[in-house]
Design a protein around this motif. Structure first.
Motif, PDB file in Angstrom:
ATOM      1  N   MET A   1       0.855  -1.196   0.000  1.00 40.89           N
ATOM      2  CA  MET A   1       0.000   0.000   0.000  1.00 40.89           C
ATOM      3  C   MET A   1       0.888   1.243   0.000  1.00 40.89           C
ATOM      4  O   MET A   1       1.860   1.305   0.742  1.00 40.89           O
ATOM      5  N   SER A   2       0.531   2.229  -0.844  1.00 39.07           N
ATOM      6  CA  SER A   2       1.368   3.427  -0.898  1.00 39.07           C
ATOM      7  C   SER A   2       0.592   4.737  -1.010  1.00 39.07           C
ATOM      8  O   SER A   2       1.174   5.802  -0.888  1.00 39.07           O
ATOM      9  N   CYS A   3      -0.726   4.658  -1.248  1.00 40.23           N
ATOM     10  CA  CYS A   3      -1.476   5.895  -1.487  1.00 40.23           C
ATOM     11  C   CYS A   3      -2.910   5.754  -0.963  1.00 40.23           C
ATOM     12  O   CYS A   3      -3.300   4.696  -0.481  1.00 40.23           O
ATOM     13  N   ASN A   4      -3.672   6.841  -1.102  1.00 36.30           N
ATOM     14  CA  ASN A   4      -5.055   6.814  -0.621  1.00 36.30           C
ATOM     15  C   ASN A   4      -5.921   5.833  -1.394  1.00 36.30           C
ATOM     16  O   ASN A   4      -6.861   5.266  -0.844  1.00 36.30           O
ATOM     17  N   HIS A   5      -5.605   5.620  -2.674  1.00 35.93           N
ATOM     18  CA  HIS A   5      -6.358   4.611  -3.433  1.00 35.93           C
ATOM     19  C   HIS A   5      -6.164   3.235  -2.786  1.00 35.93           C
ATOM     20  O   HIS A   5      -7.125   2.478  -2.635  1.00 35.93           O
ATOM     21  N   CYS A   6      -4.931   2.932  -2.415  1.00 36.14           N
ATOM     22  CA  CYS A   6      -4.631   1.653  -1.757  1.00 36.14           C
ATOM     23  C   CYS A   6      -5.413   1.550  -0.438  1.00 36.14           C
ATOM     24  O   CYS A   6      -6.029   0.525  -0.148  1.00 36.14           O
ATOM     25  N   LYS A   7      -5.358   2.621   0.324  1.00 36.26           N
ATOM     26  CA  LYS A   7      -6.054   2.672   1.618  1.00 36.26           C
ATOM     27  C   LYS A   7      -7.544   2.407   1.432  1.00 36.26           C
ATOM     28  O   LYS A   7      -8.131   1.576   2.119  1.00 36.26           O
ATOM     29  N   ASN A   8      -8.153   3.100   0.476  1.00 37.14           N
ATOM     30  CA  ASN A   8      -9.586   2.947   0.237  1.00 37.14           C
ATOM     31  C   ASN A   8      -9.939   1.560  -0.279  1.00 37.14           C
ATOM     32  O   ASN A   8     -10.987   1.001   0.087  1.00 37.14           O
ATOM     33  N   ALA A   9      -9.077   0.991  -1.115  1.00 33.56           N
ATOM     34  CA  ALA A   9      -9.338  -0.343  -1.660  1.00 33.56           C
ATOM     35  C   ALA A   9      -9.333  -1.391  -0.545  1.00 33.56           C
ATOM     36  O   ALA A   9     -10.213  -2.260  -0.485  1.00 33.56           O
ATOM     37  N   VAL A  10      -8.348  -1.305   0.343  1.00 33.51           N
ATOM     38  CA  VAL A  10      -8.246  -2.277   1.433  1.00 33.51           C
ATOM     39  C   VAL A  10      -9.377  -2.084   2.434  1.00 33.51           C
ATOM     40  O   VAL A  10     -10.046  -3.050   2.821  1.00 33.51           O
ATOM     41  N   GLU A  11      -9.618  -0.840   2.847  1.00 35.36           N
ATOM     42  CA  GLU A  11     -10.710  -0.592   3.799  1.00 35.36           C
ATOM     43  C   GLU A  11     -12.046  -1.040   3.213  1.00 35.36           C
ATOM     44  O   GLU A  11     -12.849  -1.676   3.896  1.00 35.36           O
ATOM     45  N   GLY A  12     -12.283  -0.716   1.954  1.00 37.76           N
ATOM     46  CA  GLY A  12     -13.546  -1.071   1.308  1.00 37.76           C
ATOM     47  C   GLY A  12     -13.753  -2.569   1.227  1.00 37.76           C
ATOM     48  O   GLY A  12     -14.846  -3.068   1.493  1.00 37.76           O
ATOM     49  N   SER A  13     -12.690  -3.294   0.866  1.00 37.12           N
ATOM     50  CA  SER A  13     -12.829  -4.749   0.740  1.00 37.12           C
ATOM     51  C   SER A  13     -13.107  -5.390   2.093  1.00 37.12           C
ATOM     52  O   SER A  13     -13.861  -6.359   2.178  1.00 37.12           O
ATOM     53  N   LEU A  14     -12.511  -4.861   3.142  1.00 41.48           N
ATOM     54  CA  LEU A  14     -12.736  -5.412   4.482  1.00 41.48           C
ATOM     55  C   LEU A  14     -14.136  -5.078   4.995  1.00 41.48           C
ATOM     56  O   LEU A  14     -14.814  -5.919   5.563  1.00 41.48           O
ATOM     57  N   LYS A  15     -14.574  -3.840   4.765  1.00 40.14           N
ATOM     58  CA  LYS A  15     -15.885  -3.408   5.255  1.00 40.14           C
ATOM     59  C   LYS A  15     -17.039  -4.132   4.564  1.00 40.14           C
ATOM     60  O   LYS A  15     -18.128  -4.207   5.117  1.00 40.14           O
ATOM     61  N   LYS A  16     -16.791  -4.679   3.371  1.00 42.13           N
ATOM     62  CA  LYS A  16     -17.829  -5.424   2.657  1.00 42.13           C
ATOM     63  C   LYS A  16     -18.095  -6.790   3.279  1.00 42.13           C
ATOM     64  O   LYS A  16     -19.142  -7.387   3.031  1.00 42.13           O
ATOM     65  N   LEU A  17     -17.155  -7.283   4.075  1.00 39.36           N
ATOM     66  CA  LEU A  17     -17.318  -8.606   4.684  1.00 39.36           C
ATOM     67  C   LEU A  17     -18.387  -8.561   5.769  1.00 39.36           C
ATOM     68  O   LEU A  17     -18.398  -7.654   6.610  1.00 39.36           O
ATOM     69  N   SER A  18     -19.277  -9.543   5.762  1.00 39.78           N
ATOM     70  CA  SER A  18     -20.298  -9.639   6.794  1.00 39.78           C
ATOM     71  C   SER A  18     -19.620  -9.898   8.134  1.00 39.78           C
ATOM     72  O   SER A  18     -18.794 -10.799   8.253  1.00 39.78           O
ATOM     73  N   GLY A  19     -19.937  -9.085   9.125  1.00 43.52           N
ATOM     74  CA  GLY A  19     -19.346  -9.251  10.449  1.00 43.52           C
ATOM     75  C   GLY A  19     -18.262  -8.240  10.755  1.00 43.52           C
ATOM     76  O   GLY A  19     -17.869  -8.079  11.904  1.00 43.52           O
ATOM     77  N   VAL A  20     -17.779  -7.534   9.729  1.00 38.43           N
ATOM     78  CA  VAL A  20     -16.764  -6.499   9.956  1.00 38.43           C
ATOM     79  C   VAL A  20     -17.485  -5.201  10.321  1.00 38.43           C
ATOM     80  O   VAL A  20     -18.306  -4.703   9.573  1.00 38.43           O
ATOM     81  N   GLU A  21     -17.162  -4.683  11.486  1.00 37.65           N
ATOM     82  CA  GLU A  21     -17.766  -3.446  11.980  1.00 37.65           C
ATOM     83  C   GLU A  21     -17.041  -2.222  11.416  1.00 37.65           C
ATOM     84  O   GLU A  21     -17.658  -1.255  11.007  1.00 37.65           O
ATOM     85  N   ASN A  22     -15.699  -2.294  11.409  1.00 35.84           N
ATOM     86  CA  ASN A  22     -14.914  -1.156  10.930  1.00 35.84           C
ATOM     87  C   ASN A  22     -13.537  -1.635  10.500  1.00 35.84           C
ATOM     88  O   ASN A  22     -13.052  -2.656  10.986  1.00 35.84           O
ATOM     89  N   ALA A  23     -12.920  -0.893   9.597  1.00 37.83           N
ATOM     90  CA  ALA A  23     -11.559  -1.183   9.149  1.00 37.83           C
ATOM     91  C   ALA A  23     -10.850   0.147   8.931  1.00 37.83           C
ATOM     92  O   ALA A  23     -11.390   1.039   8.284  1.00 37.83           O
ATOM     93  N   VAL A  24      -9.647   0.270   9.509  1.00 37.05           N
ATOM     94  CA  VAL A  24      -8.879   1.500   9.382  1.00 37.05           C
ATOM     95  C   VAL A  24      -7.460   1.148   8.939  1.00 37.05           C
ATOM     96  O   VAL A  24      -6.781   0.360   9.594  1.00 37.05           O
TER      97      VAL A  24
END
Length: 69
Positions: free
Chosen positions: A11-34
């Motif tokens: 990960m090196s930029c905000n796109h990377c950050k958003n991609a990882v956070e978004g993929s984690l938050k889509k999982l059922s049972g995930v409350e938050n990802a930072v």
């Protein structure tokens, strides 16, 4: 609720950050990802029994990043 911190390489930029956070938050049972780009981590708050750490790792890796132990 439980919390886990994943070490994520590539990960090196905000796109990377958003991609990882978004993929984690889509999982059922995930409350938050930072994502912390400087620390190369993703801290995930989740419901145990609804989602596994292995599923989280797969979601991150599906975005093209490596989860290291």
């Amino acid at each position: 609720m439980a919390t886990v911190t994943l070490k994520v390489e590539g990960m090196s930029c905000n796109h990377c950050k958003n991609a990882v956070e978004g993929s984690l938050k889509k999982l059922s049972g995930v409350e938050n990802a930072v994502v912390d780009l400087k620390a190369k981590t993703a801290t995930v708050t989740y419901e145990e029994g609804k989602v596994s750490v292995e599923q989280m790792k797969e979601a991150v890796e599906d975005q093209g990043y490596d989860v290291v132990d």
